[in-house]
Design an enzyme around this catalytic site. Structure first.
Site, PDB file in Angstrom:
ATOM      1  N   HIS A  45       0.764  -1.368  -0.188  1.00 15.63           N
ATOM      2  CA  HIS A  45       0.146   0.337   0.279  1.00 15.63           C
ATOM      3  C   HIS A  45       1.051   1.603   0.370  1.00 15.63           C
ATOM      4  O   HIS A  45       1.193   1.563   0.824  1.00 15.63           O
ATOM      5  CB  HIS A  45      -0.912  -0.444   1.422  1.00 15.63           C
ATOM      6  CG  HIS A  45      -1.967   0.557   1.211  1.00 15.63           C
ATOM      7  ND1 HIS A  45      -2.682   0.990   1.769  1.00 15.63           N
ATOM      8  CD2 HIS A  45      -1.933   2.273   0.774  1.00 15.63           C
ATOM      9  CE1 HIS A  45      -4.195   2.235   1.318  1.00 15.63           C
ATOM     10  NE2 HIS A  45      -3.071   2.731   0.758  1.00 15.63           N
TER      11      HIS A  45
ATOM     12  N   HIS B  13       1.277   5.045  -1.808  1.00 14.15           N
ATOM     13  CA  HIS B  13       1.037   6.559  -3.179  1.00 14.15           C
ATOM     14  C   HIS B  13       2.510   6.639  -3.368  1.00 14.15           C
ATOM     15  O   HIS B  13       2.849   7.652  -2.859  1.00 14.15           O
ATOM     16  CB  HIS B  13      -0.011   7.604  -2.222  1.00 14.15           C
ATOM     17  CG  HIS B  13      -0.992   6.575  -1.815  1.00 14.15           C
ATOM     18  ND1 HIS B  13      -2.297   6.528  -2.547  1.00 14.15           N
ATOM     19  CD2 HIS B  13      -1.301   6.209  -0.160  1.00 14.15           C
ATOM     20  CE1 HIS B  13      -2.984   6.292  -1.708  1.00 14.15           C
ATOM     21  NE2 HIS B  13      -2.371   5.870   0.016  1.00 14.15           N
TER      22      HIS B  13
ATOM     23  N   ASP C 160       0.482   2.587   3.065  1.00 14.56           N
ATOM     24  CA  ASP C 160       0.182   3.707   3.326  1.00 14.56           C
ATOM     25  C   ASP C 160       0.516   4.555   3.300  1.00 14.56           C
ATOM     26  O   ASP C 160       0.306   6.202   3.900  1.00 14.56           O
ATOM     27  CB  ASP C 160      -0.926   4.104   4.636  1.00 14.56           C
ATOM     28  CG  ASP C 160      -2.295   4.237   3.526  1.00 14.56           C
ATOM     29  OD1 ASP C 160      -2.064   4.503   2.237  1.00 14.56           O
ATOM     30  OD2 ASP C 160      -2.974   5.321   4.343  1.00 14.56           O
TER      31      ASP C 160
END
Ligand SMILES: [Zn+2]
Length: 427
Positions: free
Chosen positions: A61, A63, A307
Site C-alpha cells: 500500500h 502512494h 500507506d
C-alpha cells in the site's frame, strides 16, 4: 556479483528464533546458506555479526503519486525511499491523476517504473472510472497487464451495487478487492477521530463507525459474490474485531492490513495540531491502538502496509483541518517497528518477515522472498545496534511529512540486495 555475508542472524517467518549463519550470494541467487562457509577466492566478504538478515520487505500500500502529483512524489523518488527502508517491492494505489483505471494508464505507470525504479513496482487499479463510483473501470484491460488488486483507495466505492457487480465480474478473472472503508457522510471533514481529543481540539471528528460499517459491508458483499476482499489500513479495534469474526466464520476470503502509524500512535499524540499526525483513517484512541497491536500479534492482520502518503511541506503547513491526510512511511516503517516493538520484545523478527515480506507477496500472487539455497537474491541486513536519524537529507522521498522527522531511532537498514545489484550499502 559474488558476496559472502558472514555470521549474520537470519530471520524466518517460521521461527521466533534467529539462526546464525553465512550467506553466499552469486549471480543474483543465494548460492549457499550455512555455518562457517568457505570464503570463495574473489568474493566480497561482509561481516554480518550482530546484524539481522531477512528477506526484502514488500509494501502492498503506497502512494507514489505519479502520474499527476509529481511535486509530492515520483515513482523514482518513492522507490528510492522504499529501498532506504529495506523494501524491495511495492503496490501502488490508483488515486493518481489521471486515476489508474484503464489499460492505458497502467501501461504508462509500468513503463515509468521500468525506466526509473530499481525495485519491482506493481500497481492496483480502480474499481470505478476515475474512482468516481459511477461506472466500472476498464477492469479486463488492466488485468491483461497484470493488475490483481482493485481498489478506489482514498475513498470507499460508495455504491454497494456497483461494488457487488465488480466483485462478481472480476472474481472470475482471479482478481481481488482492497477496500478503503469510510462512510463519507459520517466521516465529515476527515480531520481526526471523533472522541475526547476532537472535542478538546474543537475540530469535528470522524467516528470509528464510519470505518467499521464499511468493513462489515464490504466483507458481506465479498461473502455474497464469492470474492476475495482485503481490508486496508484498519484503524479501529472494533473494525479489527469485525474482521476477526468474519475470519472465524471461514466462509469468505478476507485479508487485512494494519499500518505502522496506527500501531504506534493514537489521537493523544496529535498534540499541538501537528499535521504530521493527520492521516485517513485517523489515529484513534489508545484503546484502539492497543487492540490493533493485539490483532497483529494474534494474526487477524495478514499484512503490515505503510500507506506511504507523501504531501509537500507547504500542503502540510496549513491548518489542521485544511492540511491533506497522510504521512510518509516506507523509510521509517522497519526502523520504527524495531525501535518501538521488536527491541522491547513485543513481537519478534518472524512477525516482520511474515507480515511485511511473505504475506504481502502471497496476497499479490508473487513468489515469496526467502533466505534459502537457490532462492533469488532478495535480502536486507538490519543493524540493531546502529541508529537512524530521519533528517530531510537522509530521506529519499520528495516529501518529509512524517512524525519521525529529525528524530533518532534505534536500528538501521545497512544493506539491501536484489538480484545482481546491491541497492543500498553502508559497509
Ligand atoms: Zn486509504
Amino acid at each position: 556479483m559474488h558476496l559472502l555475508i558472514q555470521n549474520a542472524e537470519i530471520a524466518s517467518e517460521h521461527s521466533i528464533h534467529l539462526t546464525t549463519g553465512d550467506i553466499e550470494v552469486r549471480e543474483g541467487k543465494i548460492h549457499r546458506v550455512g555455518p562457517q562457509l568457505p570464503i570463495p577466492a574473489e568474493a566480497r566478504v561482509i561481516d554480518g555479526t550482530g546484524k539481522i538478515a531477512m528477506p526484502g520487505l514488500f509494501d502492498a500500500h503506497v502512494h507514489f503519486r505519479e502520474p499527476g502529483f509529481e511535486n509530492k512524489e515520483t515513482i523514482a523518488t518513492g522507490s528510492e525511499a522504499a529501498i532506504q527502508g529495506g523494501i524491495t517491492g511495492v503496490v501502488m494505489m490508483p488515486n493518481t491523476r489521471p486515476a489508474i483505471d484503464c489499460a492505458t494508464v497502467v501501461a504508462n505507470v509500468l513503463e515509468i517504473a521500468r525506466r526509473t525504479s530499481r525495485i519491482p513496482i506493481y500497481t492496483s487499479g480502480c474499481v470505478t472510472q476515475s474512482r468516481a463510483g459511477k461506472a466500472l473501470a476498464g477492469i479486463d484491460g488492466m488485468r491483461r497487464l497484470g493488475v490483481k488488486m482493485l481498489t478506489d483507495d482514498g475513498d470507499t466505492t460508495e455504491n454497494p451495487a456497483i461494488l457487488l457487480t465488480a466483485m462478481r465480474y472480476a472474481t472470475e478473472f482471479g482478481m481481488f478487492f482492497a477496500s478503503h472503508c469510510e462512510v463519507p457522510e459520517l466521516a465529515g471533514p476527515r480531520a481526526l477521530n471523533e472522541g475526547v481529543m476532537s472535542y478538546r481540539l474543537g475540530i469535528q471528528g470522524s467516528p470509528a463507525c464510519a470505518e467499521e460499517i464499511i468493513i462489515d459491508r464490504d466483507i458481506r458483499l465479498a461473502h455474497t459474490a464469492g470474492a476475495h476482499i482485503h481490508i486496508q489500513h484498519v484503524s479501529s479495534k472494533l473494525g479489527m474485531e469485525t474482521i476477526r469474526w468474519w475470519k472465524n466464520r471461514g466462509d469468505v476470503r478476507v485479508t487485512a492490513e494494519v499500518a505502522p502509524h496506527h500501531l504506534m500512535f493514537c489521537d493523544e499524540d496529535i498534540g499541538d495540531f501537528d499535521t504530521h499526525y493527520k492521516m485517513n483513517p485517523p489515529l484513534r484512541t489508545r484503546d484502539d491502538q492497543q487492540g490493533l497491536l493485539e490483532g497483529l500479534i494474534e494474526g487477524v492482520f495478514d499484512l503490515i502496509a505503510t500507506d506511504h502518503a507523501p504531501h509537500t511541506a507547504f500542503e502540510k503547513s496549513q491548518d489542521f483541518v485544511s492540511a491533506p491526510n497522510g504521512i510518509t512511511g516506507v523509510e521509517t516503517a522497519l526502523v520504527s517497528l524495531y525501535d518501538r516493538y521488536i527491541r522491547h520484545g513485543t513481537f519478534g523478527w518472524d512477525l516482520i518477515v511474515k507480515r511485511f515480506s511473505a504475506e504481502p507477496r502471497r496476497l499479490m500472487g508473487l513468489p515469496v522472498a526467502e533466505i534459502a539455497e537457490n532462492a533469488a537474491a532478495d535480502l536486507i541486513l538490519f543493524d540493531p545496534l546502529a541508529e537512524t536519524t530521519f533528517t530531510p537529507q537522509f530521506m529519499k522521498s520528495k516529501s518529509i511529512n512524517t512524525p519521525f522527522l529529525n528524530q533518532r531511532l534505534c536500528g538501521k537498514v545497512s544493506l539491501v540486495l536484489l538480484g545482481e545489484h546491491i541497492l543500498l550499502d553502508s559497509f
